[in-house]
Scaffold this motif. Structure first.
Motif, PDB file in Angstrom:
ATOM      1  N   ARG A  46       0.831  -1.218   0.000  1.00  0.00           N
ATOM      2  CA  ARG A  46       0.000   0.000   0.000  1.00  0.00           C
ATOM      3  C   ARG A  46       0.859   1.259   0.000  1.00  0.00           C
ATOM      4  NH1 ARG A  46      -3.953   1.825   5.018  1.00  0.00           N
ATOM      5  NH2 ARG A  46      -4.363   3.952   4.225  1.00  0.00           N
ATOM      6  N   VAL A  47       1.952   1.267   0.756  1.00  0.00           N
ATOM      7  CA  VAL A  47       2.840   2.430   0.836  1.00  0.00           C
ATOM      8  C   VAL A  47       3.507   2.686  -0.517  1.00  0.00           C
ATOM      9  CG1 VAL A  47       4.958   3.319   1.892  1.00  0.00           C
ATOM     10  CG2 VAL A  47       3.201   2.246   3.306  1.00  0.00           C
ATOM     11  N   ARG A  48       3.936   1.619  -1.231  1.00  0.00           N
ATOM     12  CA  ARG A  48       4.607   1.777  -2.525  1.00  0.00           C
ATOM     13  C   ARG A  48       3.662   2.341  -3.587  1.00  0.00           C
ATOM     14  NH1 ARG A  48       7.742  -3.297  -5.077  1.00  0.00           N
ATOM     15  NH2 ARG A  48       5.625  -4.128  -5.016  1.00  0.00           N
ATOM     16  N   ILE A  49       2.441   1.828  -3.591  1.00  0.00           N
ATOM     17  CA  ILE A  49       1.460   2.318  -4.583  1.00  0.00           C
ATOM     18  C   ILE A  49       1.106   3.770  -4.313  1.00  0.00           C
ATOM     19  CG2 ILE A  49      -0.923   2.032  -5.370  1.00  0.00           C
ATOM     20  CD1 ILE A  49      -0.598  -0.964  -4.985  1.00  0.00           C
ATOM     21  N   GLU A  50       0.941   4.139  -3.033  1.00  0.00           N
ATOM     22  CA  GLU A  50       0.609   5.523  -2.706  1.00  0.00           C
ATOM     23  C   GLU A  50       1.737   6.465  -3.128  1.00  0.00           C
ATOM     24  OE1 GLU A  50      -0.237   5.483   1.438  1.00  0.00           O
ATOM     25  OE2 GLU A  50      -2.332   4.848   1.186  1.00  0.00           O
ATOM     26  N   ALA A  51       3.016   6.022  -3.021  1.00  0.00           N
ATOM     27  CA  ALA A  51       4.151   6.867  -3.464  1.00  0.00           C
ATOM     28  C   ALA A  51       4.138   7.069  -4.980  1.00  0.00           C
ATOM     29  CB  ALA A  51       5.464   6.236  -3.015  1.00  0.00           C
ATOM     30  N   LEU A  52       3.880   5.992  -5.774  1.00  0.00           N
ATOM     31  CA  LEU A  52       3.796   6.106  -7.227  1.00  0.00           C
ATOM     32  C   LEU A  52       2.652   7.016  -7.653  1.00  0.00           C
ATOM     33  CD1 LEU A  52       4.563   2.421  -8.325  1.00  0.00           C
ATOM     34  CD2 LEU A  52       6.026   4.431  -8.609  1.00  0.00           C
ATOM     35  N   GLN A  53       1.526   6.889  -6.955  1.00  0.00           N
ATOM     36  CA  GLN A  53       0.366   7.724  -7.265  1.00  0.00           C
ATOM     37  C   GLN A  53       0.701   9.200  -7.049  1.00  0.00           C
ATOM     38  OE1 GLN A  53      -1.814   6.273  -9.195  1.00  0.00           O
ATOM     39  NE2 GLN A  53      -3.643   6.393  -7.862  1.00  0.00           N
ATOM     40  N   SER A  54       1.473   9.490  -6.061  1.00  0.00           N
ATOM     41  CA  SER A  54       1.846  10.882  -5.790  1.00  0.00           C
ATOM     42  C   SER A  54       2.732  11.435  -6.902  1.00  0.00           C
ATOM     43  CB  SER A  54       2.564  10.963  -4.444  1.00  0.00           C
ATOM     44  OG  SER A  54       2.994  12.283  -4.193  1.00  0.00           O
ATOM     45  N   GLU A  55       3.702  10.641  -7.373  1.00  0.00           N
ATOM     46  CA  GLU A  55       4.579  11.082  -8.456  1.00  0.00           C
ATOM     47  C   GLU A  55       3.795  11.282  -9.758  1.00  0.00           C
ATOM     48  OE1 GLU A  55       7.956   8.565  -8.902  1.00  0.00           O
ATOM     49  OE2 GLU A  55       8.521   8.658  -6.761  1.00  0.00           O
ATOM     50  N   ILE A  56       2.895  10.378 -10.047  1.00  0.00           N
ATOM     51  CA  ILE A  56       2.092  10.487 -11.277  1.00  0.00           C
ATOM     52  C   ILE A  56       1.258  11.757 -11.255  1.00  0.00           C
ATOM     53  CG2 ILE A  56       0.185   9.422 -12.540  1.00  0.00           C
ATOM     54  CD1 ILE A  56       1.343   6.693 -11.797  1.00  0.00           C
ATOM     55  N   LEU A  81       8.963   6.309 -14.708  1.00  0.00           N
ATOM     56  CA  LEU A  81       7.796   6.262 -13.805  1.00  0.00           C
ATOM     57  C   LEU A  81       6.727   5.343 -14.364  1.00  0.00           C
ATOM     58  CD1 LEU A  81       6.443   7.376 -11.253  1.00  0.00           C
ATOM     59  CD2 LEU A  81       5.582   9.286 -12.630  1.00  0.00           C
ATOM     60  N   LEU A  82       6.567   5.358 -15.657  1.00  0.00           N
ATOM     61  CA  LEU A  82       5.582   4.463 -16.269  1.00  0.00           C
ATOM     62  C   LEU A  82       5.992   3.001 -16.125  1.00  0.00           C
ATOM     63  CD1 LEU A  82       3.005   4.239 -17.968  1.00  0.00           C
ATOM     64  CD2 LEU A  82       4.422   4.497 -20.032  1.00  0.00           C
ATOM     65  N   GLN A  83       7.326   2.792 -16.257  1.00  0.00           N
ATOM     66  CA  GLN A  83       7.816   1.419 -16.105  1.00  0.00           C
ATOM     67  C   GLN A  83       7.599   0.906 -14.683  1.00  0.00           C
ATOM     68  OE1 GLN A  83       8.908  -0.438 -18.632  1.00  0.00           O
ATOM     69  NE2 GLN A  83       9.214  -2.210 -17.262  1.00  0.00           N
ATOM     70  N   LYS A  84       7.836   1.767 -13.671  1.00  0.00           N
ATOM     71  CA  LYS A  84       7.604   1.365 -12.267  1.00  0.00           C
ATOM     72  C   LYS A  84       6.138   1.022 -12.023  1.00  0.00           C
ATOM     73  CE  LYS A  84      11.304   4.151 -10.203  1.00  0.00           C
ATOM     74  NZ  LYS A  84      11.604   5.269  -9.269  1.00  0.00           N
ATOM     75  N   ALA A  85       5.255   1.838 -12.596  1.00  0.00           N
ATOM     76  CA  ALA A  85       3.832   1.592 -12.393  1.00  0.00           C
ATOM     77  C   ALA A  85       3.401   0.276 -13.006  1.00  0.00           C
ATOM     78  CB  ALA A  85       3.013   2.755 -12.964  1.00  0.00           C
ATOM     79  N   LYS A  86       3.955  -0.030 -14.240  1.00  0.00           N
ATOM     80  CA  LYS A  86       3.607  -1.308 -14.857  1.00  0.00           C
ATOM     81  C   LYS A  86       4.098  -2.483 -14.023  1.00  0.00           C
ATOM     82  CE  LYS A  86       3.501   0.375 -19.664  1.00  0.00           C
ATOM     83  NZ  LYS A  86       4.107   0.271 -21.019  1.00  0.00           N
ATOM     84  N   THR A  87       5.309  -2.288 -13.455  1.00  0.00           N
ATOM     85  CA  THR A  87       5.866  -3.369 -12.620  1.00  0.00           C
ATOM     86  C   THR A  87       4.976  -3.635 -11.403  1.00  0.00           C
ATOM     87  OG1 THR A  87       8.088  -2.740 -13.310  1.00  0.00           O
ATOM     88  CG2 THR A  87       7.893  -4.139 -11.347  1.00  0.00           C
TER      89      THR A  87
END
Length: 734
Positions: free
Chosen positions: A290-300, A318-324
């Protein structure tokens, strides 16, 4: 004002007339009373000076009645004037001298007139003269002087008691109504209606002898009280020691149980915490994801909010991290973990700490003569070396049944046991039975209930006065035999309906005839049997001659069976006229108290022997005798009332065990019908109703207590007793 004190005239006191004038107040002309001194040194009575201040022109000034000199009275009043202590001392000295001179040896006044000194041996009260023996004879032979009262100086000196009012005269009489000692002068002033007794040596010696005898009795009583106090002190010390040991055992046992409970508590808490740790790991993985997804959402969101295209194109990583992240598999579906509950085993849901039981001794300790020997024997019995084998009444011991302490088990999805559960274990076994009758519960599966209680004592209607028996009437009424009457109550409402034969009887036993439904009563006062109509109280017949009639039972064929406690026998009579049909004088009977019948058997409770005895109604032989009940009660203790049931069982009012027990005719104990847990105490008589489960019980403990004893009448509903109800023709006494 000073009280008048008159001294009879006598030659010895004639010379003191001038002295008496000195001792008299000049105002009241009586002997001084609390004399006070004025400034002129003249003395007057306190009360006289008070009167002078009230009658005078000024309350602050007193004019001396003798010299007329004025004295200023201080502000507190006359009480502040000085006392004339010298005058008081002078009067006391004069009185002592007068008394001593009177008690000294006297000379005959007649002989002194003839210049002859002869010792006087008599004193004439009327002439106020002392006489020698010769002059006394002449005085007595004179016809004009013969009626004078002459007192012997020798007898007076032997008695050596002088009147407290008239110091010179001895006490010669005693007033009976007033219990006052009087001299000859006191007699003249005393009430003439009172009777007087002249004192002589025999009277004094007799009174002294009586006082000595009563003093001896009082000393014996005092010694007995002291011995009893010592005994009570010893018993109190033993009781305190016993209490301390019991309390210590209770604390120790409870402390161990508390310690075990605390250990179980800590164990269960630790086990519950471990089970919770099994579900913490899954919760942690989800939290990281949950913490990792919330960090990616903030960057996006930051990239999308940029205005230039270059910023969006420059964040390809950033797109590659989100796909991963989207391609990463979650830890798994969320499973509902098992709930943790606490379950107590039915066999151990109660902690049996223990119970107090009373060990009875041989009864109360009675003091008897000689009390000192009795007390010494009791004190020796109470010594520490013997208390191991001799327990006094009131001694308690603490028992701890070996019942396991409650434990609990935990597991997944465990629910509390229900009534429908087929796997419910059996209930825990009962602890060790106490040894006291006070702690034993009824063995019947259904408890008896109290329907009616009559305990108010007194002679008024609706109150009872030392009841001894009670029976049911066919009309649903209850007849209670009391000290000197019969009283009929409504068996449902407890209302008194009528009183029969008040003061005409002194019942000992009570029965009901099944033929004509008349009451049959054994009378202690007239030592006979009386047949009475229950509706009117009329005495229909009187028959029999007994020494100590007690129990009575009536058979269906019209025979009355009566026990005689004085002659220690059982007799069978014809109910119509009292003809003796059989007489059983058995040496095995000590105190036949109550009687009941069943078939050809006569059942007798022998209270003195603590036995119930079965007698053959044909030949009078004792078929069986029993007193051992088994179980916690042991032996019967003063069995009183008994009755038989239609199926041949016997109900016994076991008085000192506070219970009603059921036996078979061969003496086998069946069960306890009522015990102290049902609210009974000292049962002395019982009776069963013919067509219901109702049992009437009379409780009586009148030994040495009189009206202050325990008296009560109760009606119980005992389930299952209808089939064992007593026939009306087998109704018995107390």
């Amino acid at each position: 004002m000073a009280s008048s004190q008159w001294y009879p005239p006598s030659p010895s006191s004639a010379s003191s007339d001038s002295m008496d004038d000195v001792l008299r107040c000049a105002v009241c002309l009586e002997n001084y009373s609390d004399p006070r001194v004025l400034s002129c040194l003249h003395s007057f009575c306190f009360t006289c000076l008070e009167s002078m201040t009230k009658l005078g022109p000024s309350r602050r000034h007193i004019s001396c009645p003798i010299c007329k000199k004025v004295t200023l009275v201080p502000s507190p009043g006359v009480s502040s004037l000085p006392n004339d202590f010298k005058l008081e001392q002078f009067r006391e000295v004069l009185m002592r001298q007068s008394t001593n001179s009177d008690l000294s040896e006297k000379n005959c006044d007649y002989c002194m007139a003839r210049s002859n000194n002869t010792t006087a041996e008599f004193h004439c009260v009327h002439c106020a003269l002392y006489l020698c023996t010769e002059c006394h004879e002449r005085h007595s032979s004179n016809t004009q002087l013969a009626s004078h009262q002459v007192v012997s100086l020798k007898s007076s000196s032997e008695l050596s008691d002088l009147c407290c009012r008239h110091k010179l005269y001895p006490i010669r009489y005693v007033c009976q109504p007033c219990s006052a000692a009087l001299c000859t002068v006191c007699v003249l002033e005393h009430d003439s209606r009172h009777s007087l007794i002249e004192i002589d040596r025999s009277m004094v010696e007799g009174r002294r002898k009586e006082l000595k005898e009563i003093s001896k009795v009082l000393n014996m009583r005092l010694n007995e009280i002291i011995n009893r106090e010592k005994l009570l002190t010893t018993i109190r010390q033993q009781q305190q020691s016993n209490l301390n040991s019991v309390q210590s055992a209770i604390r120790e046992k409870c402390s161990s149980i508390i310690s075990m409970v605390r250990e179980t508590e800590n164990k269960l808490l630790s086990e519950a915490a471990k089970k919770m740790e099994l579900h913490v790991h899954q919760d942690g993985e989800l939290h990281v994801e949950r913490v990792r997804i919330e960090a990616l959402q903030s960057e996006i969101r930051q990239v999308l909010s940029a205005p230039s295209y270059s910023t969006v194109l420059s964040h390809g990583d950033l797109l590659q991290k989100a796909k991963t992240v989207t391609e990463h598999t979650l830890p798994g579906p969320v499973r509902t973990p098992p709930m943790i509950s606490l379950r107590f085993e039915p066999t151990s849901d109660e902690m049996n700490i223990g119970c107090l039981s009373e060990i009875r001794g041989d009864g109360d300790i009675e003091m008897s003569e000689p009390s000192t020997k009795r007390v010494s024997s009791i004190l020796s019995a109470l010594s520490p070396s013997k208390t191991k084998h001799k327990r006094l009444k009131g001694h308690h011991e603490l028992t701890f049944p070996n019942t396991p302490v409650a434990t609990s088990t935990s597991g997944a999805t465990v629910s509390s046991p229900s009534k429908t559960s087929s796997t419910t274990p059996s209930p825990p076994s009962s602890p060790t039975r106490p040894t006291s009758s006070e702690e034993v519960k009824p063995e019947s599966t259904e408890r008896a209930t109290v329907l009616l209680t009559i305990r108010e004592q007194g002679g008024w209607p609706g109150r009872i006065s030392q009841p001894c028996a009670a029976i049911f009437l066919p009309s649903r009424e209850l007849v209670v035999a009391e000290q000197n009457r019969l009283q009929v109550f409504d068996a449902t409402t407890k209302q008194s309906k009528r009183i029969l034969a008040w003061g005409k009887i002194q019942p000992a036993g009570l029965a009901l005839s099944s033929i004509d439904h008349n009451l049959v009563i054994t009378c202690k006062k007239d030592l006979c049997v009386k047949v009475m109509a229950p509706s009117s109280g009329d005495i229909l017949s009187i028959w029999g001659s007994f020494a100590g009639p007690a129990g009575i039972a009536v058979t269906s064929c019209g025979h009355a069976i009566i026990t005689d406690t004085e002659r220690r026998c059982v007799t069978v009579h014809a109910l119509s006229d009292g003809t003796i049909l059989r007489h059983f004088s058995c040496c095995q009977l000590s105190f036949p108290y109550s009687v009941a019948v069943y078939s050809d058997l006569i059942i007798v409770s022998d209270s003195s022997d603590d036995h119930v005895k079965i007698i053959d109604s044909e030949n009078g032989t004792v078929r069986s005798s029993f007193n051992f009940t088994g179980g916690p009660y042991g032996h019967l203790r003063r069995p009183h009332g008994i009755c038989s049931t239609t199926d041949g069982n016997i109900l016994v009012a076991d008085r000192d065990n506070h219970r009603v027990a059921m036996f078979s005719t061969d003496g086998k104990f069946i069960k306890n019908v009522l015990t102290r847990h049902d609210g009974i105490k000292y049962p002395s008589h019982l009776n069963l109703q013919t067509d219901s489960d109702r049992l009437v019980l009379v409780e009586s403990n009148s030994a040495g207590l009189g009206q202050n004893g325990h008296f009560c009448v109760k009606i119980f509903h005992v389930p299952g007793m209808c089939s064992a109800s007593t026939s009306s023709q087998q109704t018995n006494n107390n």
